[in-house]
Write a protein that holds these residues in place. Structure first.
Motif, mmCIF file in Angstrom:
data_model
loop_
_atom_site.group_PDB
_atom_site.id
_atom_site.type_symbol
_atom_site.label_atom_id
_atom_site.label_comp_id
_atom_site.label_asym_id
_atom_site.label_seq_id
_atom_site.Cartn_x
_atom_site.Cartn_y
_atom_site.Cartn_z
ATOM 1 N N ILE A 29 -21.716 28.654 -31.333
ATOM 2 C CA ILE A 29 -20.592 27.610 -31.107
ATOM 3 C C ILE A 29 -19.559 27.704 -29.876
ATOM 4 C CG2 ILE A 29 -18.913 25.979 -31.584
ATOM 5 C CD1 ILE A 29 -19.831 28.210 -34.774
ATOM 6 N N LEU A 30 -19.793 26.234 -28.744
ATOM 7 C CA LEU A 30 -19.416 25.745 -27.379
ATOM 8 C C LEU A 30 -17.746 25.121 -28.125
ATOM 9 C CD1 LEU A 30 -18.661 26.415 -24.647
ATOM 10 C CD2 LEU A 30 -20.867 24.211 -24.379
ATOM 11 N N GLU A 31 -17.021 25.558 -27.367
ATOM 12 C CA GLU A 31 -16.019 24.736 -27.653
ATOM 13 C C GLU A 31 -14.998 24.443 -25.820
ATOM 14 O OE1 GLU A 31 -12.356 24.644 -30.968
ATOM 15 O OE2 GLU A 31 -11.791 25.642 -29.431
ATOM 16 N N ILE A 37 -20.631 30.195 -16.336
ATOM 17 C CA ILE A 37 -20.172 31.504 -17.304
ATOM 18 C C ILE A 37 -21.012 30.860 -18.941
ATOM 19 C CG2 ILE A 37 -18.932 32.734 -17.965
ATOM 20 C CD1 ILE A 37 -17.042 31.964 -15.487
ATOM 21 N N VAL A 38 -20.972 29.726 -18.863
ATOM 22 C CA VAL A 38 -21.259 28.457 -20.097
ATOM 23 C C VAL A 38 -22.567 29.086 -20.243
ATOM 24 C CG1 VAL A 38 -21.137 26.269 -21.624
ATOM 25 C CG2 VAL A 38 -19.181 27.229 -20.247
ATOM 26 N N SER A 39 -22.904 28.840 -19.675
ATOM 27 C CA SER A 39 -25.099 28.262 -19.658
ATOM 28 C C SER A 39 -25.062 30.296 -19.487
ATOM 29 C CB SER A 39 -24.946 28.220 -18.207
ATOM 30 O OG SER A 39 -25.150 29.003 -17.613
ATOM 31 N N GLY A 40 -24.733 30.458 -18.876
ATOM 32 C CA GLY A 40 -25.499 32.684 -19.684
ATOM 33 C C GLY A 40 -24.854 32.601 -20.759
ATOM 34 N N GLN A 41 -24.626 31.859 -21.843
ATOM 35 C CA GLN A 41 -24.711 32.552 -23.647
ATOM 36 C C GLN A 41 -25.411 31.190 -24.061
ATOM 37 O OE1 GLN A 41 -22.724 34.545 -24.735
ATOM 38 N NE2 GLN A 41 -21.606 35.148 -22.506
ATOM 39 N N ALA A 42 -25.969 30.524 -23.776
ATOM 40 C CA ALA A 42 -26.473 29.286 -24.198
ATOM 41 C C ALA A 42 -27.804 29.711 -24.613
ATOM 42 C CB ALA A 42 -26.581 28.640 -23.317
ATOM 43 N N PRO A 43 -28.127 29.217 -25.687
ATOM 44 C CA PRO A 43 -28.125 28.042 -25.839
ATOM 45 C C PRO A 43 -27.216 27.737 -27.163
ATOM 46 C CG PRO A 43 -30.132 28.663 -27.389
ATOM 47 C CD PRO A 43 -30.110 29.487 -26.379
ATOM 48 N N PHE A 99 -17.675 16.030 -20.090
ATOM 49 C CA PHE A 99 -18.488 17.246 -20.735
ATOM 50 C C PHE A 99 -19.564 17.071 -20.860
ATOM 51 C CE2 PHE A 99 -13.459 16.969 -20.885
ATOM 52 C CZ PHE A 99 -13.699 18.007 -19.940
ATOM 53 N N PHE A 100 -20.034 16.175 -21.382
ATOM 54 C CA PHE A 100 -21.329 15.578 -22.098
ATOM 55 C C PHE A 100 -22.344 15.627 -21.826
ATOM 56 C CE2 PHE A 100 -24.348 13.911 -25.234
ATOM 57 C CZ PHE A 100 -23.499 13.638 -25.947
ATOM 58 N N GLU A 101 -22.483 15.266 -20.479
ATOM 59 C CA GLU A 101 -23.662 15.510 -19.448
ATOM 60 C C GLU A 101 -23.773 16.638 -18.639
ATOM 61 O OE1 GLU A 101 -24.068 10.961 -17.219
ATOM 62 O OE2 GLU A 101 -21.920 11.977 -16.843
ATOM 63 N N MET A 102 -23.047 17.952 -18.799
ATOM 64 C CA MET A 102 -22.762 19.413 -18.148
ATOM 65 C C MET A 102 -23.396 19.785 -19.376
ATOM 66 S SD MET A 102 -19.862 21.548 -15.801
ATOM 67 C CE MET A 102 -20.191 20.068 -14.597
ATOM 68 N N TYR A 103 -23.029 20.123 -20.310
ATOM 69 C CA TYR A 103 -22.894 20.541 -21.860
ATOM 70 C C TYR A 103 -23.732 20.721 -22.361
ATOM 71 C CZ TYR A 103 -19.293 23.301 -19.108
ATOM 72 O OH TYR A 103 -18.698 24.031 -18.737
ATOM 73 N N LYS A 149 -27.073 19.889 -21.678
ATOM 74 C CA LYS A 149 -28.670 21.160 -21.483
ATOM 75 C C LYS A 149 -28.756 22.449 -22.344
ATOM 76 C CE LYS A 149 -26.683 21.355 -16.593
ATOM 77 N NZ LYS A 149 -25.423 19.634 -16.515
ATOM 78 N N TYR A 150 -27.928 22.812 -22.390
ATOM 79 C CA TYR A 150 -27.386 24.243 -22.824
ATOM 80 C C TYR A 150 -27.234 23.651 -25.199
ATOM 81 C CZ TYR A 150 -26.234 25.044 -18.571
ATOM 82 O OH TYR A 150 -26.501 24.929 -17.026
ATOM 83 N N LEU A 151 -28.019 22.804 -25.041
ATOM 84 C CA LEU A 151 -27.918 22.915 -26.885
ATOM 85 C C LEU A 151 -29.169 22.827 -27.193
ATOM 86 C CD1 LEU A 151 -25.983 21.629 -28.558
ATOM 87 C CD2 LEU A 151 -27.023 18.872 -28.439
ATOM 88 N N SER A 152 -29.113 23.467 -28.434
ATOM 89 C CA SER A 152 -30.585 24.354 -29.019
ATOM 90 C C SER A 152 -31.225 22.779 -29.440
ATOM 91 C CB SER A 152 -30.364 25.090 -30.080
ATOM 92 O OG SER A 152 -29.663 24.462 -30.988
#
Ligand code: SAH
Ligand code: MG
Length: 213
Positions: free
Chosen positions: A56-58, A118-124, A140-144, A146-149
């Motif tokens: 989970i990303l918060e 850093i966030v992308s390193g832990q994706a998806p 935020f939505f546009e940036m992150y 992409k890293y959704l499973s």
């Protein structure tokens, strides 16, 4: 969000939390930290349980309340959470060290719009929970997103902003502008070609977005 009677009826039905969570809830009231409302966080946790989220990303840790509640509700999940406010970071770190659920949480210190690497390193991520500066929700939505499973969902808090999104006459110019931004985000999100979204009037209003397949 519902009428007051029903709202307090539902809140009274919610079982008591462990002592540390009660302490954090009181700290939040005393120090005006906008942690998630009780009914809202219960809805969020239930969605995560149904999905059985593992990662989970918060965006927006504050004092770590929702992160620790997610960690407790999902003992097999790991949580990456971002906060930029130094005082709140310190507070969150202290609460996390005092909680047996703290080990599941990685706190990233910085502005959410500047820590993508850093966030992308832990994706998806199975779930992304957006609960930070309301004026930047679309960024935020546009940036992150992409890293959704593939089975991922994005939950966005405060999309009804105390009901103000439906109010036409708001005196404060600052609040009026913020309402305009949230309303713009809601319209953008509801019409997003890649996501199905529903807005639920629970807590301060949450939007649940699921990737189309
Ligand atoms: N999710 C928390 C509450 C978060 S309150 C809970 O329910 O317990 C929103 C937090 O987001 C604030 O602490 C604020 O400092 C942080 N925030 C706002 N914009 C941010 C940004 N761009 N980057 C990182 N943190 C941000
Ligand atoms: Mg919120």
């Amino acid at each position: 969000m519902l009428n007051d009677k029903l709202h307090s009826y539902i809140e009274k039905l919610i079982p008591n939390r462990e002592p540390l969570f009660i302490e954090m809830e009181n700290y939040a009231i005393e120090n005006k930290v906008p942690i998630m409302e009780l009914a809202g966080i219960e809805a969020l946790l239930q969605l995560l349980r149904i999905q059985d989220s593992k990662k989970i990303l918060e965006v927006g840790t504050a004092i770590g309340y929702s992160a620790l509640r997610m960690a407790e509700a999902l003992p097999n999940a790991s949580i990456v959470t971002i906060e930029r406010d130094l005082e709140r970071i310190q507070c969150a770190e202290e609460y996390m060290s005092r909680s047996k659920h703290g080990k599941q949480i990685l706190l990233i210190k910085g502005d959410a719009l500047e820590v993508e690497e850093i966030v992308s390193g832990q994706a998806p991520y199975d779930a992304i929970f957006v609960d930070a500066a309301k004026g930047q929700y679309q960024k935020f939505f546009e940036m992150y997103s992409k890293y959704l499973s593939d089975n991922g969902m994005i939950i966005t808090d405060n999309v009804l902003f105390k009901g103000l999104v439906a109010e036409s006459e708001i005196e404060s110019k600052r609040i009026r502008n913020l309402v305009k931004k949230i309303d713009g985000f809601n319209q953008w999100l509801m019409n997003h070609p890649d996501f199905h979204t529903v807005i639920l009037p629970v807590g301060d209003g949450i939007a649940i977005s699921k990737k189309k397949r």
